[in-house]
Design a protein around this motif. Structure first.
Motif, mmCIF file in Angstrom:
data_model
loop_
_atom_site.group_PDB
_atom_site.id
_atom_site.type_symbol
_atom_site.label_atom_id
_atom_site.label_comp_id
_atom_site.label_asym_id
_atom_site.label_seq_id
_atom_site.Cartn_x
_atom_site.Cartn_y
_atom_site.Cartn_z
ATOM 1 N N SER A 37 -37.808 31.495 -102.988
ATOM 2 C CA SER A 37 -37.321 30.157 -102.692
ATOM 3 C C SER A 37 -38.476 29.168 -102.788
ATOM 4 N N PHE A 38 -38.134 27.931 -103.064
ATOM 5 C CA PHE A 38 -39.165 26.878 -102.996
ATOM 6 C C PHE A 38 -38.568 25.684 -102.276
ATOM 7 N N VAL A 39 -39.462 24.885 -101.730
ATOM 8 C CA VAL A 39 -39.011 23.672 -101.074
ATOM 9 C C VAL A 39 -40.084 22.602 -101.250
ATOM 10 N N ILE A 40 -39.616 21.373 -101.367
ATOM 11 C CA ILE A 40 -40.538 20.235 -101.352
ATOM 12 C C ILE A 40 -40.103 19.318 -100.234
ATOM 13 N N GLN A 41 -41.026 19.136 -99.292
ATOM 14 C CA GLN A 41 -40.722 18.258 -98.162
ATOM 15 C C GLN A 41 -41.480 16.948 -98.303
ATOM 16 N N ARG A 42 -40.712 15.881 -98.249
ATOM 17 C CA ARG A 42 -41.343 14.569 -98.263
ATOM 18 C C ARG A 42 -41.865 14.335 -96.865
ATOM 19 N N HIS A 43 -43.180 14.200 -96.774
ATOM 20 C CA HIS A 43 -43.802 14.129 -95.454
ATOM 21 C C HIS A 43 -44.461 12.767 -95.283
ATOM 22 N N ASP A 44 -43.783 11.936 -94.512
ATOM 23 C CA ASP A 44 -44.269 10.581 -94.273
ATOM 24 C C ASP A 44 -45.162 10.611 -93.048
ATOM 25 N N ALA A 45 -46.405 11.002 -93.282
ATOM 26 C CA ALA A 45 -47.356 11.124 -92.181
ATOM 27 C C ALA A 45 -48.345 9.970 -92.279
ATOM 28 N N ARG A 46 -49.538 10.166 -91.747
ATOM 29 C CA ARG A 46 -50.554 9.118 -91.811
ATOM 30 C C ARG A 46 -50.652 8.619 -93.246
ATOM 31 N N ARG A 47 -50.409 9.549 -94.138
ATOM 32 C CA ARG A 47 -50.393 9.229 -95.550
ATOM 33 C C ARG A 47 -49.200 9.938 -96.156
ATOM 34 N N LEU A 48 -48.375 9.195 -96.885
ATOM 35 C CA LEU A 48 -47.195 9.812 -97.487
ATOM 36 C C LEU A 48 -47.618 10.848 -98.522
ATOM 37 N N HIS A 49 -47.002 12.009 -98.470
ATOM 38 C CA HIS A 49 -47.266 13.026 -99.481
ATOM 39 C C HIS A 49 -46.069 13.963 -99.546
ATOM 40 N N TYR A 50 -46.122 14.859 -100.503
ATOM 41 C CA TYR A 50 -45.040 15.819 -100.676
ATOM 42 C C TYR A 50 -45.611 17.222 -100.516
ATOM 43 N N LYS A 61 -46.498 29.705 -99.609
ATOM 44 C CA LYS A 61 -47.746 29.156 -100.133
ATOM 45 C C LYS A 61 -47.548 27.654 -100.260
ATOM 46 N N SER A 62 -48.538 26.887 -99.846
ATOM 47 C CA SER A 62 -48.289 25.450 -99.710
ATOM 48 C C SER A 62 -49.365 24.565 -100.334
ATOM 49 N N TRP A 63 -48.909 23.476 -100.900
ATOM 50 C CA TRP A 63 -49.797 22.451 -101.465
ATOM 51 C C TRP A 63 -49.296 21.081 -101.021
ATOM 52 N N ALA A 64 -50.206 20.190 -100.752
ATOM 53 C CA ALA A 64 -49.836 18.794 -100.453
ATOM 54 C C ALA A 64 -50.080 17.961 -101.702
ATOM 55 N N ILE A 65 -49.012 17.318 -102.169
ATOM 56 C CA ILE A 65 -49.104 16.527 -103.393
ATOM 57 C C ILE A 65 -48.978 15.049 -103.031
ATOM 58 N N PRO A 66 -50.087 14.325 -103.061
ATOM 59 C CA PRO A 66 -50.057 12.936 -102.583
ATOM 60 C C PRO A 66 -49.019 12.077 -103.296
ATOM 61 N N LYS A 67 -48.879 12.258 -104.594
ATOM 62 C CA LYS A 67 -47.971 11.373 -105.322
ATOM 63 C C LYS A 67 -46.650 12.023 -105.704
ATOM 64 N N GLY A 68 -46.483 13.265 -105.303
ATOM 65 C CA GLY A 68 -45.260 13.958 -105.671
ATOM 66 C C GLY A 68 -45.298 14.421 -107.115
ATOM 67 N N PRO A 69 -44.354 15.288 -107.511
ATOM 68 C CA PRO A 69 -44.344 15.816 -108.870
ATOM 69 C C PRO A 69 -43.987 14.739 -109.880
ATOM 70 N N SER A 70 -44.516 14.916 -111.111
ATOM 71 C CA SER A 70 -44.154 14.022 -112.206
ATOM 72 C C SER A 70 -43.452 14.812 -113.290
ATOM 73 N N ALA A 107 -38.701 15.209 -94.571
ATOM 74 C CA ALA A 107 -37.363 15.320 -95.150
ATOM 75 C C ALA A 107 -37.435 16.271 -96.335
ATOM 76 N N ILE A 108 -36.410 17.098 -96.487
ATOM 77 C CA ILE A 108 -36.393 17.996 -97.636
ATOM 78 C C ILE A 108 -36.031 17.192 -98.877
ATOM 79 N N TRP A 109 -36.943 17.178 -99.815
ATOM 80 C CA TRP A 109 -36.812 16.343 -101.012
ATOM 81 C C TRP A 109 -36.163 17.148 -102.136
ATOM 82 N N ASP A 110 -36.507 18.425 -102.136
ATOM 83 C CA ASP A 110 -35.858 19.319 -103.097
ATOM 84 C C ASP A 110 -36.006 20.749 -102.600
#
Ligand SMILES: [Mn+2]
Ligand SMILES: [Mn+2]
Length: 505
Positions: A37-50, A61-70, A107-110
């Motif tokens: 399974s995979f999940v992308i959570q939109r995390h509106d923290a001190r700095r918005l990231h995914y 396994k986790s990665w923080a993507i500042p600008k989200g996937p392109s 929030a779950i983005w995908d």
DNA sequence: GCGAGCG
DNA sequence: CGCTCGCAACGCACG
DNA sequence: CGTGCG
């Protein structure tokens, strides 16, 4: 792995957050063999990231993507490798309270299934080696993706890059605006044509966005740097080139402070005294003169002046000493700053009065417009005194002016003290202080220039900024004699007799 | 304007 | 990768 | 004394 989860748990106080406490039991409906399974959570923290999470070996396994996937395959998105998360966390949505690690909203983005190339083994090896290729089947994201560890991973967190593979799910957005016309004309989605067009347009853009002066690449030559005069960066660059023969004698050998304004007059202005490497093209570095700092700089050539201008240097301030004898100032400067409400005539009188005091002391002074509101008086010295004595002497002169003509002069800074008077700013005589050099522009509307004048023409002056980048050339062409004649030849020193006249130290 | 630091 | 942040520094005035 | 300005 256990370690990673412990790190995470330390960062969180579970009893204070609505996130699920890790449980060892259960596991919900599993994807098929070789998938996860995979999940992308939109995390509106001190700095918005995914937060991008892939299930592997019972953890996320986790990665923080500042600008989200392109979806554009030419776009690489930074993905900072972060702690593993528990599988349960993949379904979390909600608020993480203030004071907890990652405070903000999630929030779950995908979400969906990821299928690594090479199956489970491929996933494990790819993860270990820093190159994962996989397919996503989510609600937003589909198709092939690559996640690669960037060679540059310094210290704690690894930097990875998430890149869309070129496939039917990819949506190239590169140069969309530039290319859209072409695309409309020929509705063939010809990738190589698009890339050719975009390359050509980039090249064209660069050509019109660059110039070369004195061997220095000038970027954004057409950018207007001063709205009032409409002068462009290239005008400033050419000013420095043209003024070089006049300006260089006043800056060569002296550490400088550059006042730079990359966004032009009215934008942020910052000073720079030090630079490592050749950050200012053709500038000369002097290491060790200012301990604990990068090297000080001097500008010795036309190329260096142009180099400074390329870096959006507008003002050029110099020390009162040469780099070669940094502890022995070779001049003192009096910066006459008027209350803005004073008539210009008071300014001229002040300059003359100051000159007379210096003359009485036995010191010749030379005068220049400041390029701003006032005038500068420069008193050359043999290199005999240290900074302390030079500064004390300058203060004594200023104080004397203020004491004898208190209705005209103040030796104290601050608008209050200057009200209706002229502040004799002697503070520019400290070690490391600097004053705008002769022929240097000022970062003010109109781009005034500091210009040396003869005492004989003092009465003809109309303002501190009567000459500017646009008109100083006329002045120089009309000059018959050097307004500062004798300056270079002057050999004068601060003497005990002068101190005595000023009332002692 | 640009390198460094960071997410 | 792409953003944001420094890029001087210190005496002196003021509270 | 600390803070902010030039
Ligand atoms: Mn997060
Ligand atoms: Mn001034």
């Amino acid at each position: 792995m256990k370690h990673k989860l412990e790190v995470y748990e330390q960062k969180r106080r579970f009893d204070e957050t609505p996130e699920p406490r890790g449980r060892t039991a259960r596991r919900s409906a599993r994807p098929r063999e070789g998938e996860g399974s995979f999940v992308i959570q939109r995390h509106d923290a001190r700095r918005l990231h995914y937060d991008f999470r892939l299930e592997l070996d019972g953890t996320l396994k986790s990665w923080a993507i500042p600008k989200g996937p392109s979806l554009d395959p030419t776009v690489k998105r930074l993905a900072v490798h972060v702690e593993d998360h528990r599988l349960e966390y993949g379904s979390f949505e909600g608020r993480i309270p203030e004071g907890s690690y990652g405070a903000g909203t999630v929030a779950i983005w995908d979400h969906g299934v990821w299928r690594p190339e090479g199956g489970l083994r491929g996933a494990r090896e790819g993860y270990a080696q820093g190159k994962l290729k996989f397919t996503l089947e989510g609600e937003r994201l589909h198709g092939g993706w690559t996640l690669v560890r960037s060679p540059m991973h310094d210290g704690k967190q690894e930097s990875w890059l998430l890149i869309k593979q070129r496939d039917d799910e990819a949506v190239p957005e590169d140069e969309f605006h530039v290319v859209s016309d072409e695309r409309a004309a020929s509705n063939a989605s010809n990738a190589s044509k698009v890339s050719k067009v975009s390359k050509a347009s980039k090249k064209r853009a660069r050509a019109s966005n660059e110039a070369e002066v004195a061997g220095v690449r000038i970027t954004h030559p057409e950018r207007v740097i001063d709205a009032q005069s409409g002068l462009r960066k290239i005008d400033l660059v050419e000013y420095f080139e043209a003024i070089s023969a006049w300006l260089l004698p006043h800056v060569q050998g002296r550490p400088v402070a550059l006042a730079r304004a990359p966004k032009g007059v009215g934008g942020e202005l910052f000073f720079q005294k030090h630079a490592k490497a050749l950050q200012i093209p053709h500038a000369t570095q002097h290491a060790g003169l200012d301990p604990g700092h990068a090297p000080l700089l001097t500008l010795e050539s036309t190329e260096a002046l142009v180099g400074a201008a390329q870096m959006d240097t507008i003002e050029l301030h110099t020390w009162n000493a040469l780099a070669a004898s940094i502890e022995k100032p070779d001049r003192i400067v009096f910066d006459l700053d008027p209350d803005p409400s004073l008539p210009w005539e008071r300014m001229l009188e002040a300059a003359q009065l100051t000159r007379e005091l210096l003359d009485a002391l036995g010191l010749r002074a030379w005068c220049k417009t400041s390029g701003g509101r006032g005038l500068h008086l420069v008193v050359p010295l043999t290199r005999h005194a240290g900074w302390e004595e030079a500064k004390d002497f300058a203060r004594a002169v200023a104080s004397h002016m203020a004491a004898t003509l208190p209705e005209r002069f103040s030796a104290k800074m601050g608008a209050q003290n200057r009200k209706g008077r002229i502040f004799v700013d002697y503070l520019r005589n400290n070690r490391g202080a600097s004053t705008a050099a002769a022929y240097a522009p000022r970062a003010r509307p109109g781009l005034g220039v500091s210009v040396p004048v003869d005492w004989d023409e003092l009465h003809t002056l109309t303002s501190g900024d009567q000459w500017n980048v646009a008109n100083v050339r006329e002045r120089l062409e009309a000059l018959r004699t050097d307004p500062w004649s004798g300056y270079e030849k002057a050999r004068q020193r601060i003497t005990a007799a002068m101190w005595k006249q000023l009332g002692g130290k």
